[in-house]
Scaffold this active site. Structure first.
Site, PDB file in Angstrom:
ATOM      1  N   ASP A 270       0.850  -1.188   0.000  1.00  0.00           N
ATOM      2  CA  ASP A 270       0.000   0.000   0.000  1.00  0.00           C
ATOM      3  C   ASP A 270       0.897   1.253   0.000  1.00  0.00           C
ATOM      4  OD1 ASP A 270      -2.384   1.418   0.245  1.00  0.00           O
ATOM      5  OD2 ASP A 270      -2.434   1.283   2.433  1.00  0.00           O
TER       6      ASP A 270
ATOM      7  N   ASP B 124       2.913   4.984  -5.490  1.00  0.00           N
ATOM      8  CA  ASP B 124       2.135   6.206  -5.285  1.00  0.00           C
ATOM      9  C   ASP B 124       2.961   7.419  -5.702  1.00  0.00           C
ATOM     10  OD1 ASP B 124       0.692   8.362  -4.476  1.00  0.00           O
ATOM     11  OD2 ASP B 124       0.382   7.685  -2.407  1.00  0.00           O
TER      12      ASP B 124
ATOM     13  N   GLY C  13      -7.772   8.328   7.090  1.00  0.00           N
ATOM     14  CA  GLY C  13      -7.896   8.583   8.517  1.00  0.00           C
ATOM     15  C   GLY C  13      -9.329   8.634   9.039  1.00  0.00           C
TER      16      GLY C  13
ATOM     17  N   HIS D 236      -9.157   4.842  -2.286  1.00  0.00           N
ATOM     18  CA  HIS D 236      -8.462   4.895  -0.982  1.00  0.00           C
ATOM     19  C   HIS D 236      -9.324   5.695  -0.014  1.00  0.00           C
ATOM     20  CE1 HIS D 236      -4.229   3.522  -1.796  1.00  0.00           C
ATOM     21  NE2 HIS D 236      -4.796   3.450  -2.982  1.00  0.00           N
ATOM     22  N   GLY D 237      -8.928   5.669   1.256  1.00  0.00           N
ATOM     23  CA  GLY D 237      -9.598   6.515   2.250  1.00  0.00           C
ATOM     24  C   GLY D 237     -11.085   6.239   2.351  1.00  0.00           C
TER      25      GLY D 237
ATOM     26  N   SER E  60     -12.867   4.435   4.689  1.00  0.00           N
ATOM     27  CA  SER E  60     -13.481   4.055   5.965  1.00  0.00           C
ATOM     28  C   SER E  60     -14.713   4.913   6.211  1.00  0.00           C
ATOM     29  CB  SER E  60     -12.479   4.236   7.115  1.00  0.00           C
ATOM     30  OG  SER E  60     -11.628   3.103   7.186  1.00  0.00           O
TER      31      SER E  60
ATOM     32  N   ASN F 261     -10.242   0.477  -0.135  1.00  0.00           N
ATOM     33  CA  ASN F 261      -9.255   0.383   0.946  1.00  0.00           C
ATOM     34  C   ASN F 261      -9.844   0.789   2.294  1.00  0.00           C
ATOM     35  OD1 ASN F 261      -7.490  -0.111  -1.130  1.00  0.00           O
ATOM     36  ND2 ASN F 261      -6.093   1.559  -0.661  1.00  0.00           N
TER      37      ASN F 261
ATOM     38  N   ASP G 157      -8.783   0.848   6.370  1.00  0.00           N
ATOM     39  CA  ASP G 157      -7.821   0.656   7.451  1.00  0.00           C
ATOM     40  C   ASP G 157      -8.354   1.268   8.744  1.00  0.00           C
ATOM     41  OD1 ASP G 157      -5.633   0.233   9.026  1.00  0.00           O
ATOM     42  OD2 ASP G 157      -4.263   1.510   7.915  1.00  0.00           O
ATOM     43  N   SER G 158      -8.716   2.546   8.692  1.00  0.00           N
ATOM     44  CA  SER G 158      -9.103   3.256   9.921  1.00  0.00           C
ATOM     45  C   SER G 158     -10.247   2.585  10.678  1.00  0.00           C
ATOM     46  CB  SER G 158      -9.492   4.697   9.596  1.00  0.00           C
ATOM     47  OG  SER G 158      -8.385   5.364   9.041  1.00  0.00           O
TER      48      SER G 158
HETATM   49  P1  13P Z   1      -8.911   4.787   5.582  1.00  0.00           P
HETATM   50  O1  13P Z   1      -8.013   5.622   6.430  1.00  0.00           O
HETATM   51  O2  13P Z   1     -10.144   5.539   5.176  1.00  0.00           O
HETATM   52  O3  13P Z   1      -9.262   3.486   6.198  1.00  0.00           O
HETATM   53  O4  13P Z   1      -8.141   4.481   4.207  1.00  0.00           O
HETATM   54  C1  13P Z   1      -7.173   3.471   4.152  1.00  0.00           C
HETATM   55  C2  13P Z   1      -6.388   3.501   2.899  1.00  0.00           C
HETATM   56  O5  13P Z   1      -6.692   4.167   1.938  1.00  0.00           O
HETATM   57  C3  13P Z   1      -5.182   2.674   2.856  1.00  0.00           C
HETATM   58  O6  13P Z   1      -4.439   2.873   1.694  1.00  0.00           O
HETATM   59  O1  G3H Z   2      -3.202   4.818   3.679  1.00  0.00           O
HETATM   60  C1  G3H Z   2      -2.620   4.609   4.735  1.00  0.00           C
HETATM   61  C2  G3H Z   2      -2.970   3.394   5.526  1.00  0.00           C
HETATM   62  O2  G3H Z   2      -4.044   3.644   6.373  1.00  0.00           O
HETATM   63  C3  G3H Z   2      -1.757   2.886   6.242  1.00  0.00           C
HETATM   64  O3  G3H Z   2      -1.403   3.668   7.323  1.00  0.00           O
HETATM   65  O4  G3H Z   2       1.023   4.102   7.025  1.00  0.00           O
HETATM   66  O5  G3H Z   2      -0.053   4.294   9.274  1.00  0.00           O
HETATM   67  O6  G3H Z   2       0.288   2.053   8.241  1.00  0.00           O
HETATM   68  P1  G3H Z   2       0.065   3.531   8.015  1.00  0.00           P
HETATM   69 ZN    ZN Z   3      -4.511   4.848   0.932  1.00  0.00          ZN
END
Ligand code: 13P
Ligand code: G3H
Ligand code: ZN
Length: 323
Positions: free
Chosen positions: A93, A115, A190, A225-226, A228, A268, A270-271
């Site tokens: 990523d 990226d 985030g 991406h982003g 969440s 994607n 993560d958050s």
């Molecule tokens: P979130 O922070 O919205 O979960 O996005 C994660 C992401 O884009 C990882 O590449």
């Molecule tokens: O896009 C970023 C992801 O949420 C990964 O975050 O670099 O803190 O592991 P990180």
């Molecule tokens: Zn991302």
């Protein structure tokens, strides 16, 4: 050199093709540790969903490159043991340089993102093409990015998003040879995505840009991406058990469902996982201050993650029964 096929992984080509055709998106869940990986695999096996195990530069540093390789191999074996082997992609990523991508490809990753979104158009093309040329020698798929998301990308903080310019996508895709393209249509990384006051709704995603991109490169795999949603009930739980998270905001599930039914074939997240873990751990430690066995708080965190991931697959991305 360890090739991803030796680990039982797949690249993203076939699963993206099916996802674009079928009008759903593949989950790309970030992981850094054992419990996150277990939760992802359990959720995806139980829902029969393909999955992208996503590793950031920070995660690589945190988890150790060698261990990651074995964790990914373990994930493949674990899914078999659970009774339903699913297609698993191991993806870098936000790869920042050719060297990072090369190192991942040489240690078992089946997909990488380069990226170059912060570079000039020409430099982004140059760097992305360099990665594509190397990756394709090993049948590793590559994600590029055009446009910059607001929030934090690659340790560079952006106050405002720089939407993808649809007129650039054809040339970028053609000259680089990338396999998928991340675009900026108003999502951001985030848990604090939009500056909204309580009661206000977040600005809608720019579906007009997405539609124009789709018109220019029909059927080409698009990545969001982003993505969440930052569920309020999870944030409330964190705050109830001693946390302090204010003015959080995410992308609505309704908008993500709409995106998933288009050429967006990778979403994607993560958050939301971070929030679910934090809420579960806080709850246990608040209710049982004497608890000191990590299994007794990381276990509930893993359970909460699994519930979250299954919800995403079933109710948002639509990748249920697509493995
Ligand atoms: P979130 O922070 O919205 O979960 O996005 C994660 C992401 O884009 C990882 O590449
Ligand atoms: O896009 C970023 C992801 O949420 C990964 O975050 O670099 O803190 O592991 P990180
Ligand atoms: Zn991302």
């Amino acid at each position: 050199m360890v090739h991803y096929k030796e680990l039982g992984l797949v690249n993203s080509r076939e699963i993206f093709k099916k996802a674009v055709k079928g009008g759903y998106a593949i989950p790309a869940f970030n992981f850094n540790n054992l419990e996150q990986m277990q939760a992802i695999i359990m959720a995806c096996v139980e829902t029969k969903s393909p999955v992208i195990l996503q590793v950031s530069k920070g995660a690589r540093k945190y988890a150790n490159q060698t261990l990651l390789q074995y964790l990914a191999k373990g994930a493949v074996e674990f899914s078999k043991e659970l009774g339903y082997p699913i297609p698993i992609v191991l993806h870098l990523d936000h790869g920042d340089t050719f060297e990072t991508c090369k190192s991942c490809i040489e240690t078992g990753f089946s997909s990488v993102m380069i990226d170059g979104s912060h570079l000039s158009f020409e430099d982004n093309i140059k760097e992305t093409k360099r990665v594509v040329d190397f990756a394709h020698e090993f049948d590793v798929t590559v994600e590029g990015e055009l446009g910059v998301l607001a929030g934090i990308e690659d340790e560079i903080s952006h106050e405002h998003s720089n939407y993808t310019q649809p007129q650039e996508v054809e040339e970028f895709v053609k000259r680089t040879g990338v396999d998928s393209l991340a675009i900026s249509i108003g999502t951001s990384h985030g848990a604090f995505k939009f500056k909204v006051k309580p009661g206000e709704v977040a600005p809608p995603l720019r579906f007009d840009i997405l539609e124009e991109v789709e018109r220019r490169i029909p059927g080409f795999p698009i990545v969001l991406h982003g993505a969440s949603s930052v569920p309020q009930e999870i944030v409330d739980e964190i705050n109830k058990y001693g946390g302090k998270m204010e003015n959080t905001c995410g992308v609505s599930e309704e908008q993500l469902r709409r995106a998933a039914s288009s050429a967006v074939c990778k979403i994607n997240i993560d958050s939301d996982g971070r929030l679910a873990v934090t809420a579960a751990v806080r709850k246990v430690l608040y209710e049982k201050p004497g608890e000191f066995d990590p299994r007794n708080y990381l276990g509930p965190a893993r359970d909460a993650l699994k519930v979250l991931y299954k919800h995403k697959i079933e109710k948002v991305l639509g990748s249920l029964n697509r493995a």
